[in-house]
Design an enzyme around this catalytic site. Structure first.
Site, PDB file in Angstrom:
ATOM      1  N   SER A  86     -13.844  25.569   7.534  1.00 45.71           N
ATOM      2  CA  SER A  86     -14.525  24.692   6.579  1.00 45.71           C
ATOM      3  C   SER A  86     -13.515  24.067   5.620  1.00 45.71           C
ATOM      4  O   SER A  86     -12.637  23.311   6.037  1.00 45.71           O
ATOM      5  CB  SER A  86     -15.627  25.480   5.845  1.00 45.71           C
ATOM      6  OG  SER A  86     -16.356  24.630   4.987  1.00 45.71           O
ATOM      7  N   GLN A 112     -14.483  28.866   1.597  1.00 47.05           N
ATOM      8  CA  GLN A 112     -15.163  29.337   0.388  1.00 47.05           C
ATOM      9  C   GLN A 112     -15.712  30.750   0.593  1.00 47.05           C
ATOM     10  O   GLN A 112     -16.187  31.087   1.670  1.00 47.05           O
ATOM     11  CB  GLN A 112     -16.313  28.379   0.061  1.00 47.05           C
ATOM     12  CG  GLN A 112     -16.751  28.442  -1.375  1.00 47.05           C
ATOM     13  CD  GLN A 112     -17.475  27.173  -1.797  1.00 47.05           C
ATOM     14  OE1 GLN A 112     -17.228  26.108  -1.269  1.00 47.05           O
ATOM     15  NE2 GLN A 112     -18.361  27.280  -2.764  1.00 47.05           N
TER      16      GLN A 112
END
Length: 312
Positions: free
Chosen positions: A91, A11
């Site tokens: 992530s 992100q």
């Protein structure tokens, strides 16, 4: 002989227009976007290509959008470039890596990260949590500052990005206190991050049982290529460990420095970042000089990287 790994961004790498030229030029990319739109029953592709930016910044949209663009870039690249010896992701990017390795189906992964993003947003009331990036201080010093600043609240390193860059997360007030202590300890800069939730810290624990239910309904296969996980920073090719590692990842720090060191230890010489932006390539350069990194996010970078790797 070049030994290649693929890495996938998380992100923060999103940008309006991402993936559009690949969608227009390559049927493999178009198939990925169409599958993602179908899986979510919405035009995620239109949000990627046209925005608005505010919509693309919402965690529940950002996560499937970045995964879809990364999978589309991978679909195009794998037909034309060298095969990887390992894959890894930062992530959210770990889901992209699992799709690339054949461990997760694209449609399942898109639905999983939509749920993950939604649960993360819902886990902590807006304004309660925060994240900040600390520059110019060792990871150990950042951890010590967090421990000293907690005062009964949550604050901890969330991303060990490079020897000079650590992201911290937790309760907003504790993050502020830890930031001040980092500055006292000699940090060059501490910058709050514009995120909707404090990722990769104990405040994300409520996400785990909800995400476990979603992942339980999905078919996981043994990765065809070992996936270096964020939690252990070691390659995994065991299907039974994929979901436990993804659940642990929600509240555990991303050990990106060690992930890159693990790739290096396994003889990787070249890393190709597949997906929007080139954040990971920049971090890899700061972690080791022994790995050459490239990024592919559109048709122009695709040609450039194929030529460079052909020469290597």
């Amino acid at each position: 002989m070049a030994k290649v790994a693929f890495v996938f961004p998380g992100q923060g790498s999103q940008a309006v227009g991402m993936g559009k030229d690949l969608y227009e030029q390559f049927p493999e990319a178009r198939a990925v976007f169409d599958a993602a739109d179908d899986a979510l029953q919405e035009k995620l592709s239109t949000t990627c290509f046209e925005g608005p930016e505010e919509a693309l910044k919402l965690t529940a949209t950002t996560q499937p959008a970045i995964l879809t663009v990364s999978a589309a870039v991978h679909a195009v690249f794998q037909k034309r470039g060298p095969a990887p010896a390992f894959v890894a992701g930062h992530s959210l990017g770990e889901y992209s890596a699992l799709v690339a390795a054949g461990a997760m189906d694209l449609r399942d992964a898109v639905r999983a990260v939509r749920a993950r993003g939604t649960f993360m947003q819902e886990a902590v009331p807006v304004g309660t949590g925060g994240m900040a990036v600390v520059l110019g201080l060792t990871p150990d010093a950042v951890k010590a500052a967090c421990d000293a600043a907690a005062e009964g609240q949550v604050v901890a390193p969330a991303n060990y990005n490079s020897p000079e860059q650590t992201v911290i997360a937790g309760h907003a007030a504790a993050v502020e206190r830890a930031g001040a202590k980092c500055k006292e300890a000699g940090a060059k800069r501490v910058m709050p991050l514009p995120v909707s939730a404090p990722f990769h810290c104990a405040l994300m624990d409520p996400v785990k049982p909800r995400l476990a239910e979603v992942l339980a309904g999905m078919r996981i296969q043994a990765p065809g290529v070992p996936v270096v996980s964020n939690v252990e920073a070691k390659p995994n090719a065991d299907a039974s460990r994929v979901v436990p590692l993804l659940l642990e990842q929600v509240s555990a720090p991303v050990r990106w420095i060690e992930c890159v060191e693990s790739l290096k230890a396994h003889g990787v010489t070249h890393v190709v970042e597949l997906g929007p932006g080139k954040v990971l390539g920049g971090l890899i350069k700061r972690i080791t000089k022994d790995i050459e990194s490239f990024n592919v996010e559109n048709a122009a970078t695709l040609e450039k990287v194929l030529a460079a790797l052909g020469a290597a």
